[in-house]
Write an enzyme that holds these catalytic residues in place. Sequence first.
Site, mmCIF file in Angstrom:
data_model
loop_
_atom_site.group_PDB
_atom_site.id
_atom_site.type_symbol
_atom_site.label_atom_id
_atom_site.label_comp_id
_atom_site.label_asym_id
_atom_site.label_seq_id
_atom_site.Cartn_x
_atom_site.Cartn_y
_atom_site.Cartn_z
ATOM 1 N N HIS A 1 9.124 -3.000 -2.983
ATOM 2 C CA HIS A 1 7.812 -2.500 -2.561
ATOM 3 C C HIS A 1 7.069 -1.932 -3.769
ATOM 4 O O HIS A 1 7.582 -1.026 -4.433
ATOM 5 C CB HIS A 1 8.018 -1.411 -1.497
ATOM 6 C CG HIS A 1 6.753 -0.744 -1.058
ATOM 7 N ND1 HIS A 1 6.497 0.585 -1.281
ATOM 8 C CD2 HIS A 1 5.667 -1.240 -0.413
ATOM 9 C CE1 HIS A 1 5.305 0.879 -0.776
ATOM 10 N NE2 HIS A 1 4.786 -0.200 -0.246
ATOM 11 N N ASN B 1 0.865 -1.191 0.000
ATOM 12 C CA ASN B 1 0.000 0.000 0.000
ATOM 13 C C ASN B 1 0.895 1.232 0.000
ATOM 14 O O ASN B 1 2.111 1.135 0.191
ATOM 15 C CB ASN B 1 -0.914 -0.024 1.223
ATOM 16 C CG ASN B 1 -0.108 -0.262 2.492
ATOM 17 O OD1 ASN B 1 0.569 0.634 2.976
ATOM 18 N ND2 ASN B 1 -0.133 -1.487 2.991
ATOM 19 N N ASP C 1 1.861 -8.999 2.611
ATOM 20 C CA ASP C 1 2.729 -8.148 3.438
ATOM 21 C C ASP C 1 2.798 -8.622 4.887
ATOM 22 O O ASP C 1 3.844 -8.515 5.527
ATOM 23 C CB ASP C 1 2.214 -6.708 3.431
ATOM 24 C CG ASP C 1 2.317 -6.096 2.060
ATOM 25 O OD1 ASP C 1 3.316 -6.348 1.381
ATOM 26 O OD2 ASP C 1 1.386 -5.377 1.680
HETATM 27 P P1 ADP Z 1 -2.940 -7.115 -3.455
HETATM 28 O O1 ADP Z 1 -3.212 -5.871 -2.641
HETATM 29 O O2 ADP Z 1 -2.006 -6.826 -4.591
HETATM 30 O O3 ADP Z 1 -4.193 -7.788 -3.883
HETATM 31 P P2 ADP Z 1 -2.427 -9.104 -1.334
HETATM 32 O O4 ADP Z 1 -1.268 -9.102 -0.416
HETATM 33 O O5 ADP Z 1 -3.780 -8.831 -0.747
HETATM 34 O O6 ADP Z 1 -2.072 -8.070 -2.501
HETATM 35 O O7 ADP Z 1 -2.514 -10.502 -2.092
HETATM 36 C C1 ADP Z 1 -1.561 -10.865 -3.051
HETATM 37 C C2 ADP Z 1 -1.468 -12.380 -3.166
HETATM 38 O O8 ADP Z 1 -0.774 -12.875 -2.020
HETATM 39 C C3 ADP Z 1 -2.799 -13.132 -3.202
HETATM 40 O O9 ADP Z 1 -2.859 -13.888 -4.418
HETATM 41 C C4 ADP Z 1 -2.767 -14.061 -1.980
HETATM 42 O O10 ADP Z 1 -3.297 -15.346 -2.262
HETATM 43 C C5 ADP Z 1 -1.286 -14.154 -1.691
HETATM 44 N N1 ADP Z 1 -0.945 -14.407 -0.274
HETATM 45 C C6 ADP Z 1 -1.399 -13.758 0.827
HETATM 46 N N2 ADP Z 1 -0.809 -14.225 1.942
HETATM 47 C C7 ADP Z 1 0.060 -15.195 1.542
HETATM 48 C C8 ADP Z 1 0.993 -16.064 2.206
HETATM 49 N N3 ADP Z 1 1.147 -16.033 3.533
HETATM 50 N N4 ADP Z 1 1.746 -16.920 1.464
HETATM 51 C C9 ADP Z 1 1.581 -16.988 0.115
HETATM 52 N N5 ADP Z 1 0.723 -16.202 -0.561
HETATM 53 C C10 ADP Z 1 -0.031 -15.325 0.121
HETATM 54 NA NA NA Z 2 -1.646 -4.388 -1.995
HETATM 55 NA NA NA Z 3 -0.321 -6.911 0.249
#
Ligand code: ADP
Ligand code: NA
Ligand code: NA
Length: 257
Positions: free
Chosen positions: A117, A59, A69
């Site tokens: 980032h 973000n 994150d």
């Molecule tokens: P964005 O804001 O770009 O949508 P997110 O962090 O919400 O980013 O999600 C990005 C991807 O990270 C998603 O496809 C989700 O399935 C994956 N994700 C979230 N947590 C984990 C984790 N602990 N390990 C692997 N993948 C993850």
């Molecule tokens: Na994001």
């Molecule tokens: Na994220």
Amino acid sequence: MVPRIVLLDRNCELTKLWRQVLAQIPLASETKPLVSEGTLQDFKFDEIATPAAIVSPGNSLGFLGGGFDLALREFFGGLPFERFFRQTLQEVYRPVMVATPVPLQLWAKGGFEYIIHVPTVVEPSAKVCFNEEGSRPSHRPVFDAMWSALNSIPTSVKTLVVPGLCTGYAGVPIDKSCQAMWFAISLFYAKRYISSRLLNVLILRFLGYSYEAFYDLDGLEEECHEVGLNLAQICEFDINESLLTDMIPKIDISKTS
Ligand code: ADP
Ligand code: NA
Ligand code: NA
């Protein structure tokens, strides 16, 4: 040397789709991205070439409180790590889809020396990944985020680990995200072998743009032919109807045949 890409995500629908698309894309084995299904916590760090970098689809304020994150925060050192991370980003607003490599210095761990980032949201309650009509999610932000991350990889880095971009909080459907990530990765490998004119025509058409003054097709047909592309197909490309493979230069195939 271009770095190896490792796609990592716990969403098995997404990793399945990545594998399907990967199977159709002509890349030599040493440049083929690896797809790893599972969580960051379970990732086998000892199997990748180091130093490595990992993408934070974050973000604009650099908080690490959710999604991928949060996994990064837990892995690298909890709230004290988040403080270090935000301080390194100068605690200042970062525009979406603009990548900043953050050197981890004393916080480096598991071969990871950088987090790249890339804010994919300003903040998690507001989705930015929508087109001008405001209704349909667009693939452009995903392409921009991936392209920006790829082009900011520090030269020492041998492996880039990246989760699905915009497939969590940002709310882009996984098929759109998958196509845009693959297209960016394929062009990142191909760009050393094609003219910047062809590269730009491919990107503009993928994103649905065709402003004539930016778009000099004169003599491009021959170059397209050399890399197994068809200029007419490129000009007619539509993300909802066309094949992604019509847009990807067949570099490695032509070299090995
Ligand atoms: P964005 O804001 O770009 O949508 P997110 O962090 O919400 O980013 O999600 C990005 C991807 O990270 C998603 O496809 C989700 O399935 C994956 N994700 C979230 N947590 C984990 C984790 N602990 N390990 C692997 N993948 C993850
Ligand atoms: Na994001
Ligand atoms: Na994220």
